[in-house]
Design a protein around this motif. Structure first.
Motif, PDB file in Angstrom:
ATOM      1  N   TYR A 131     -14.598   7.643 -10.873  1.00  0.00           N
ATOM      2  CA  TYR A 131     -14.498   7.927 -12.311  1.00  0.00           C
ATOM      3  C   TYR A 131     -13.062   7.846 -12.833  1.00  0.00           C
ATOM      4  CZ  TYR A 131     -19.385   9.352 -12.286  1.00  0.00           C
ATOM      5  OH  TYR A 131     -20.757   9.364 -12.168  1.00  0.00           O
ATOM      6  N   ASP A 132     -12.155   7.436 -11.945  1.00  0.00           N
ATOM      7  CA  ASP A 132     -10.755   7.264 -12.330  1.00  0.00           C
ATOM      8  C   ASP A 132     -10.196   8.533 -12.968  1.00  0.00           C
ATOM      9  OD1 ASP A 132      -8.355   5.909 -12.560  1.00  0.00           O
ATOM     10  OD2 ASP A 132      -8.825   5.054 -14.526  1.00  0.00           O
ATOM     11  N   SER A 133     -10.425   9.662 -12.310  1.00  0.00           N
ATOM     12  CA  SER A 133      -9.945  10.955 -12.809  1.00  0.00           C
ATOM     13  C   SER A 133      -9.467  11.794 -11.629  1.00  0.00           C
ATOM     14  CB  SER A 133     -11.062  11.689 -13.557  1.00  0.00           C
ATOM     15  OG  SER A 133     -10.641  12.981 -13.956  1.00  0.00           O
ATOM     16  N   GLU A 134      -8.160  11.913 -11.491  1.00  0.00           N
ATOM     17  CA  GLU A 134      -7.583  12.667 -10.380  1.00  0.00           C
ATOM     18  C   GLU A 134      -7.932  14.153 -10.446  1.00  0.00           C
ATOM     19  OE1 GLU A 134      -6.046  11.817  -7.580  1.00  0.00           O
ATOM     20  OE2 GLU A 134      -6.588   9.774  -8.152  1.00  0.00           O
ATOM     21  N   HIS A 135      -8.282  14.638 -11.645  1.00  0.00           N
ATOM     22  CA  HIS A 135      -8.641  16.057 -11.773  1.00  0.00           C
ATOM     23  C   HIS A 135      -9.802  16.423 -10.856  1.00  0.00           C
ATOM     24  CE1 HIS A 135      -5.988  16.640 -15.187  1.00  0.00           C
ATOM     25  NE2 HIS A 135      -6.514  15.579 -15.786  1.00  0.00           N
ATOM     26  N   LEU A 136     -10.724  15.499 -10.667  1.00  0.00           N
ATOM     27  CA  LEU A 136     -11.912  15.797  -9.859  1.00  0.00           C
ATOM     28  C   LEU A 136     -11.568  16.105  -8.416  1.00  0.00           C
ATOM     29  CD1 LEU A 136     -14.436  13.105 -11.177  1.00  0.00           C
ATOM     30  CD2 LEU A 136     -14.468  15.558 -11.626  1.00  0.00           C
ATOM     31  N   SER A 137     -10.495  15.547  -7.895  1.00  0.00           N
ATOM     32  CA  SER A 137     -10.150  15.763  -6.493  1.00  0.00           C
ATOM     33  C   SER A 137      -9.845  17.228  -6.201  1.00  0.00           C
ATOM     34  CB  SER A 137      -8.955  14.884  -6.095  1.00  0.00           C
ATOM     35  OG  SER A 137      -7.826  15.195  -6.883  1.00  0.00           O
ATOM     36  N   LEU A 138      -9.354  17.968  -7.193  1.00  0.00           N
ATOM     37  CA  LEU A 138      -9.097  19.398  -7.030  1.00  0.00           C
ATOM     38  C   LEU A 138     -10.234  20.258  -7.568  1.00  0.00           C
ATOM     39  CD1 LEU A 138      -5.307  19.687  -7.986  1.00  0.00           C
ATOM     40  CD2 LEU A 138      -6.323  19.946  -5.712  1.00  0.00           C
ATOM     41  N   MET A 139     -10.833  19.810  -8.658  1.00  0.00           N
ATOM     42  CA  MET A 139     -11.844  20.631  -9.321  1.00  0.00           C
ATOM     43  C   MET A 139     -13.111  20.781  -8.490  1.00  0.00           C
ATOM     44  SD  MET A 139     -11.346  19.125 -13.166  1.00  0.00           S
ATOM     45  CE  MET A 139     -12.844  19.862 -13.789  1.00  0.00           C
ATOM     46  N   LEU A 140     -13.524  19.727  -7.803  1.00  0.00           N
ATOM     47  CA  LEU A 140     -14.778  19.794  -7.053  1.00  0.00           C
ATOM     48  C   LEU A 140     -14.748  20.797  -5.899  1.00  0.00           C
ATOM     49  CD1 LEU A 140     -15.938  16.061  -7.052  1.00  0.00           C
ATOM     50  CD2 LEU A 140     -17.106  18.006  -8.079  1.00  0.00           C
TER      51      LEU A 140
END
Length: 452
Positions: A116-125
């Protein structure tokens, strides 16, 4: 039945009425809290935040559903559903599942961020995944209460936990002013609910225990439930998973709000039916007598009437509701609400039949029904979206529900519960009401053509 008898009697009819009332109260209270939270948070956070959280939810729900081995229906339908050894083994399996799910959230986080081209997901998940670990410790007393249609205490505790989670969410949003408020709030909500269920719900106190025969029974019954929930995940979350790749996060956030509002009747019905229909089918087996069939028929008519009535109200009032309650940046959610409310009516018409199969232990039949629904929906949603955008996608889902009703009827006939008059009456009325709603509000619905 007199009110005093409904309150005190332990007959199935009285327990059904009490459980129905508590389910409606619980769901209604939960939705009021969730709706209030939604209104408050949309005034603090941005549409992009809700779009990003929608993606996190897709992954969390996906992990839960593709690992579901049917612990809840196993406890509800099994002859050993009150045996402490059976319950403790089920609880142990549930804890192990929670640990595996949390570990899986670390594995899929970088993959999701890249897709999804969103680095936020790598920490949020991984952070949001803690909620899955916490939920694994939920005591089986919850399912025991559902099994015996005694859900008043569970409902009261659920509402209290949801209210405290709402307060925490708003406080975090005011402090953090970012999507992290929603992520951390998810974990806090799971923790609060676990505390209340452990501390205040009466019943068997679980402990770690393993009995091979119980595990075999659960897995044997649950293997088809597992496959069914994989299909269920694709049915419920594939729209957001696909849209999240091809539309921007702001549009996804708006779509998710409209989807949430339009899904209220369906979610209410699912909450009620999952708690009462399996025990009712178990005790009023329609194959045993015409009297049982008649009782279930009346129950089905009542449940479908209430659910479809609420859905039709949303189909006519959705745009007005969003305009009144939300700021202008969310106005397109009104069209989404109307479109999804109309789209879901074929599914709601046949919704009650599914639980007859589970009550009979026919998890295999339930899986094949879910499989056909999934194939039809994914195919027609994708064709519609890539051809005509969001409008085409939602039209594709509506068509898939019409076609899949053939398989719903087939399963219902197998278990002696199909009622052609029920389907004909509600199907025709809902179609006419929704067709008129679409025609009257066609100008607003055309704005959905921008979602592509």
């Amino acid at each position: 039945m007199p009110f005093k008898e409904i309150i005190k009697s332990q007959t199935l009819s009285a327990r059904f009425l009490r459980s129905s009332a508590w389910s409606i109260i619980g769901y209604g209270g939960g939705q009021v809290i969730r709706f209030a939270s939604n209104l408050v948070l949309t005034r603090i956070l941005f549409p992009e935040d809700f779009g990003l959280m929608a993606l996190v939810t897709v992954f969390l729900v996906g992990l839960m559903m593709i690992s579901d081995v049917g612990l809840s229906p196993s406890i509800q339908q099994s002859s050993r559903g009150d045996d402490p050894v059976f319950l403790d083994t089920a609880w142990t399996i549930q804890i192990l599942r929670g640990l595996l799910l949390w570990g899986a959230s670390f594995v899929i986080a970088p993959l999701g961020a890249r897709f999804y081209d969103s680095e936020h997901l790598s920490l949020m998940l991984p952070v949001a995944g803690i909620s899955l670990l916490v939920a694994g410790f939920t005591p089986t007393r919850v399912e025991t209460a559902n099994r015996h249609l005694k859900i008043g205490v569970v409902t009261s505790l659920d509402i209290t936990a949801q209210f405290l989670a709402f307060v925490a969410n708003v406080a975090l949003a005011l402090i953090l002013q970012s999507v992290w408020a929603l992520v951390i709030g998810t974990v806090i909500g799971a923790g609060v609910r676990l505390f209340f269920m452990v501390a205040f719900l009466p019943g068997h106190k679980n402990r770690i225990r393993w009995e091979s025969s119980t595990a075999t029974e659960i897995v044997t019954f649950g293997r088809w439930i597992f496959l069914s929930t994989v299909c269920g995940f694709l049915l419920v979350q594939s729209d957001k998973a696909i849209l999240g790749k091809y539309i921007d996060l702001s549009q996804l956030g708006i779509y998710n709000i409209g989807f949430f509002l339009a899904s209220v009747p369906q979610a209410m019905a699912a909450s009620l039916m999952s708690r009462i229909l399996i025990p009712i089918h178990r005790e009023w087996n329609p194959l045993f007598s015409h009297e049982n069939y008649t009782r279930l028929r009346k129950t089905r008519f009542a449940l479908t009437f209430v659910t479809l009535s609420l859905q039709c109200v949303l189909a006519w009032s959705g745009i007005w509701v969003v305009d009144i309650l939300y700021s202008d940046q969310y106005s397109a959610a009104g069209g989404v609400l109307v479109a999804i409310a109309c789209m879901n009516t074929p599914y709601l018409t046949g919704m009650t039949y599914d639980y007859a199969a589970l009550a009979a232990g026919d998890s295999k039949g339930m899986f094949f029904l879910q499989l056909m629904k999934t194939i039809l929906q994914l195919t027609l949603f994708s064709i519609g979206f890539f051809s005509f955008g969001l409008v085409g996608a939602l039209a594709g889902v509506w068509l898939s529900q019409l076609f899949s009703h053939i398989f719903v009827v087939r399963l219902a006939r197998k278990h002696g519960v199909w009622d052609w008059s029920h389907d004909l009456v509600f199907g025709l009325v809902a179609t006419c009401v929704c067709a008129m709603a679409i025609y009257v509000q066609r100008d607003e619905l055309l704005l959905l053509l921008d979602f592509k």
